[in-house]
Design an enzyme around this catalytic site. Structure first.
Site, PDB file in Angstrom:
ATOM      1  N   CYS A   1      16.061   6.074  -3.109  1.00 26.82           N
ATOM      2  CA  CYS A   1      15.962   6.420  -4.532  1.00 26.82           C
ATOM      3  C   CYS A   1      16.182   5.236  -5.458  1.00 26.82           C
ATOM      4  O   CYS A   1      15.895   5.322  -6.650  1.00 26.82           O
ATOM      5  CB  CYS A   1      16.951   7.535  -4.864  1.00 26.82           C
ATOM      6  SG  CYS A   1      16.635   9.050  -3.963  1.00 26.82           S
TER       7      CYS A   1
ATOM      8  N   CYS B   1      19.643  20.169 -10.246  1.00 26.72           N
ATOM      9  CA  CYS B   1      19.097  19.348  -9.165  1.00 26.72           C
ATOM     10  C   CYS B   1      17.791  18.707  -9.614  1.00 26.72           C
ATOM     11  O   CYS B   1      16.952  19.374 -10.236  1.00 26.72           O
ATOM     12  CB  CYS B   1      18.826  20.200  -7.930  1.00 26.72           C
ATOM     13  SG  CYS B   1      20.249  21.110  -7.297  1.00 26.72           S
TER      14      CYS B   1
ATOM     15  N   HIS C   1      11.823  12.971 -10.742  1.00 27.90           N
ATOM     16  CA  HIS C   1      12.340  11.953  -9.833  1.00 27.90           C
ATOM     17  C   HIS C   1      11.318  11.561  -8.759  1.00 27.90           C
ATOM     18  O   HIS C   1      11.484  11.879  -7.582  1.00 27.90           O
ATOM     19  CB  HIS C   1      13.632  12.459  -9.181  1.00 27.90           C
ATOM     20  CG  HIS C   1      14.340  11.474  -8.330  1.00 27.90           C
ATOM     21  ND1 HIS C   1      14.207  10.103  -8.467  1.00 27.90           N
ATOM     22  CD2 HIS C   1      15.204  11.643  -7.284  1.00 27.90           C
ATOM     23  CE1 HIS C   1      14.961   9.495  -7.572  1.00 27.90           C
ATOM     24  NE2 HIS C   1      15.562  10.414  -6.828  1.00 27.90           N
TER      25      HIS C   1
END
Length: 405
Positions: free
Chosen positions: A83, A224, A355
């Protein structure tokens, strides 16, 4: 590093739910990279090197993406750091420039993902899932082994599980509440309402966030980060390049930057708080502050890695915004939104903006550049002069970047 590096151009696509748009990763890269070059006011022929971040595509996908911008033969580096991939590409660009090796480097990140939770299997491994938790085949088996020893292993998405267990530890140690965790989600969804690049722009109350489907207790779906498609880019140049091309009006200084990886501290305590990166984040922040001569007291706006609501709270503490255990109170007091001491994740953060792994760190940089230029529109932080970006990946890497206008 001998010299100073500046960001003179940024660009990104809208972050979208996978399979929403019929496009390939090179289409995303062309859109984001082209926007960054246009923002900088330069052509691709000025670019000397290109670090390209992604996790899900095949080897040399970076070249395939960059070829949409030009066929100039410059070196292309394929970067994968989970990430933290996007910020790793940005750090490489800064190093190339600050060392004096190059005057103009394009950092690019993209991801074309699959729908559904990230977890086990080959694709899940890109973000830290383990096919067999504790098995030697997984590069993050040691991390999940710590979790399993302390909390067992359940049939929920592995990343949500390890961060959810970190939340349980924080609640047990410090009295952090489910409501305070939900406040992080509510804040970031509220911020994203003003971001045209965000995957989600709906606003939710704390009560609605608490009532959403539980992913891994205490984390609900609205706390989330989702899977996302998207790309982002930044043009990083030397002071000499800024002067030669008259670009001072759009230049934002990379005042300090640091990357850290796991140390013994990450694993020694058996705590999920440590194994998901709190020690790495503390060390990276400390080194970035030292490199820049700035401190958290100088920072106005922050884009941090809220992959789950608990990680935003853990990062408050790691960055020195509050003492250990006081992050729940910090968000509850409104210190991290408009009118508070800092504005954290004005973009909506990972939870609401989205994301796409390879693009996330560069999208954070884009948001901060817009904020420091005063061009962020309805989400503008008044008078912002110093910004901080925090990007983390399991396995592990933490990157903290300080930008100054």
């Amino acid at each position: 590093m001998a010299g100073t590096a500046y960001i003179i151009g940024v660009g990104m696509t809208r972050f979208e739910k996978p399979e929403t748009r019929d496009w390939q990763y090179w289409d995303m890269a062309k859109e984001a990279g082209g926007a960054a070059l246009a923002d900088a006011g330069i052509g691709y022929d000025a670019v000397e090197q290109v670090p390209v971040g992604y996790c899900y595509q095949a080897s040399t996908a970076g070249q395939r993406a960059v070829y949409e911008l030009g066929l100039t033969g410059v070196p292309v580096y394929n970067v994968n750091n989970n990430c933290a991939t996007g910020s790793t590409a940005l750090m490489m660009a800064r190093q190339f420039v600050a060392s004096g090796l190059n005057d103009c480097v394009l950092a690019l990140g993209f991801e074309k993902m699959k729908r559904g939770a990230l977890g086990a299997g080959a694709d899940g491994g890109a973000r830290g899932g383990a096919t067999d938790v504790g098995g030697a085949s997984s590069p993050v088996a040691r991390h999940y082994g710590v979790m399993a020893a302390a909390h067992g292993f359940e049939m929920t998405p592995p990343t949500a599980q390890i961060f959810g267990n970190a939340a349980r530890e924080h609640m047990a140690r410090h009295g952090t509440t489910a409501e305070q965790l939900a406040m992080v989600g509510a804040k970031n969804h509220r911020h994203s309402a003003h971001n045209p690049y965000a995957q989600f722009r709906d606003v939710y109350t704390v009560e609605e966030i608490l009532a959403a489907r539980t992913v891994h207790r205490p984390l609900t779906k609205l706390q989330c980060s989702p899977t996302s498609d998207g790309a982002a880019a930044a043009v990083v140049v030397s002071e000499r390049f800024v002067r030669a091309h008259g670009l001072a009006a759009r230049a934002v200084e990379i005042a300090g930057q640091a990357m850290t990886t796991d140390t013994e501290e990450s694993f020694a305590t058996g705590s999920c708080i440590d194994v998901v990166g709190a020690p790495m984040s503390r060390a990276a922040a400390r080194r970035a502050y030292e490199a820049s001569g700035l401190g958290i007291e100088d920072v106005d706006v922050i884009e941090l890695h809220d992959c789950f609501s608990i990680n935003e709270l853990l990062t408050y503490e790691a960055l020195g915004m509050c003492a250990e255990g006081e992050s729940g109170k910090l968000v509850a007091d409104g210190a991290t939104t408009y009118g508070g001491r800092w504005v954290v994740n004005p973009s909506g953060g990972l939870i609401s903006k989205g994301h796409p792994l390879g693009a996330t760190g560069l999208a954070q940089a884009a948001e901060l550049v817009w904020q420091l230029r005063g061009t962020a529109g309805e989400r503008q932080v008044p008078g912002a002069r110093v910004g901080l970006a925090h990007n983390i990946g399991l396995g592990g890497a933490a990157v903290v970047t300080l930008l100054r206008r």
